[in-house]
Design a protein around this motif. Structure first.
Motif, short mmCIF file in Angstrom:
data_model
loop_
_atom_site.label_atom_id
_atom_site.label_comp_id
_atom_site.label_asym_id
_atom_site.label_seq_id
_atom_site.Cartn_x
_atom_site.Cartn_y
_atom_site.Cartn_z
N ASN A 54 0.81 -1.22 0.00
CA ASN A 54 0.00 0.00 0.00
C ASN A 54 0.85 1.27 0.00
O ASN A 54 0.56 2.23 0.73
CB ASN A 54 -0.95 0.01 1.19
N SER A 66 -1.41 -5.52 -1.58
CA SER A 66 -1.85 -4.13 -1.52
C SER A 66 -3.27 -3.97 -2.05
O SER A 66 -3.73 -4.74 -2.89
CB SER A 66 -0.91 -3.24 -2.34
N THR A 67 -3.93 -2.93 -1.58
CA THR A 67 -5.30 -2.63 -2.01
C THR A 67 -5.44 -1.19 -2.49
O THR A 67 -6.55 -0.67 -2.63
CB THR A 67 -6.29 -2.87 -0.86
N ASP A 68 -4.30 -0.52 -2.74
CA ASP A 68 -4.33 0.92 -3.06
C ASP A 68 -4.10 1.21 -4.54
O ASP A 68 -3.85 2.36 -4.91
CB ASP A 68 -3.29 1.66 -2.23
N ARG A 77 -1.42 2.51 8.13
CA ARG A 77 -1.07 1.57 7.07
C ARG A 77 -0.06 0.52 7.53
O ARG A 77 0.32 -0.36 6.78
CB ARG A 77 -0.43 2.30 5.88
#
Length: 294
Positions: free
Chosen positions: A22, A51-53, A292
């Protein structure tokens, strides 16, 4: 085939491992700086810790197939995440592995400087650059690593000092920071990879101590320059989470590597460190600022 092509083919294979979680904008800046590195036979492997961003979409859109992307199903942390990239690079025939934090930018010639002493003697197993803070750019973050078994301490030489050339001499050091170091293939083949038992911090010191015990030298190379946005994934330079994790990892490291007689003094300095951190917390200088953190 041109002379330049022949030289590139004869050059050692170097894999740069960049671990991301992220950190899209940081990672894109890091990869952009790596695009300017002219060292031949170099490839970059991005290892993503679930990651999810939107990092992966951005990297694939901008860099395409120029960068190898490995996606972990879960956030494996620093050591285990990097190990995925290290094993992939070794299986692909890499002669050297360069670990690089995603919150860094690099000088175009930094790999050349790190590689040069490796090619002069096989005794040198790891080389480390001079690392600066991102701001101000002439403030040193790392100019060598020192370990004191008596004090139960590992520290950076020159940290927070303005660079006036006082650390411009190459020399052997106790350890290289995992933020950026180059290691030859033989080191991994002889001692293994990073210990995933360290969730964060001291895995680099542990790796280097094991390398030194195996007969490899660790060399500080001041001509190689990197700039680091300090602890972007742990809430800045001083965060409660970072302080706690460093203490936990320090206990693991010195339990493994210190001799029995070192424990005559280690507990005293450990208590002093806990008191120092508690005082910083009470003064409001250590706080959780970044959700984060892995």
């Amino acid at each position: 085939m041109t002379a330049m092509q022949r030289a590139a083919d004869a050059a050692p294979s170097i894999a740069i491992i960049v671990l991301n979680w992220n950190g899209r904008d940081l990672t894109l800046d890091c990869l952009r700086s790596l695009e300017a590195v002219s060292t031949p036979n170099l490839r970059t492997i991005l290892v993503d810790n679930a990651s999810t961003d939107g990092t992966l979409d951005a990297v694939r859109r901008i860099h395409g197939e120029r960068i190898t992307v490995i996606v972990n199903a879960d956030n494996l942390g620093f050591a285990a995440g990097n190990n995925v990239g290290i094993r992939h690079a070794l299986a692909g025939g890499a002669d050297f592995i360069l670990l690089l934090n995603n919150d860094t930018v690099v000088a175009p010639d930094f790999v050349d400087h790190l590689l040069r002493p490796m090619l002069s003697t096989r005794e040198i197993g790891i080389t480390a650059p001079k690392i600066y803070y991102a701001e101000p750019k002439d403030r040193i973050w790392f100019a060598g690593g020192e370990i004191s078994m008596w004090r139960g301490m590992a520290k950076h030489t020159g940290i927070r000092e303005t660079d006036r050339g006082q650390y411009d001499t190459e020399h052997d050091i106790d350890y290289a920071t995992g933020c950026a170091f180059l290691a030859r293939r033989a080191v991994f083949e002889k001692i293994g990879d990073l210990d995933p038992g360290y969730r964060a911090y001291f895995e680099d010191a542990d790796f280097c101590v094991r390398a030194r015990k195996a007969g490899f030298r660790i060399r500080y190379i001041p001509a190689a320059h990197v700039w680091h946005r300090i602890s972007a994934s742990t809430g800045g330079q001083l965060s409660r989470r970072k302080a706690g994790r460093k203490l936990t990892s320090a206990r693991r490291f010195f339990a493994r590597h210190a001799r029995p007689y070192h424990w005559l003094t280690i507990p005293f300095f450990f208590v002093l460190d806990v008191i120092r951190i508690a005082a910083l917390v009470l003064a409001g200088r250590i706080r959780d600022t970044n959700p984060r953190t892995p």
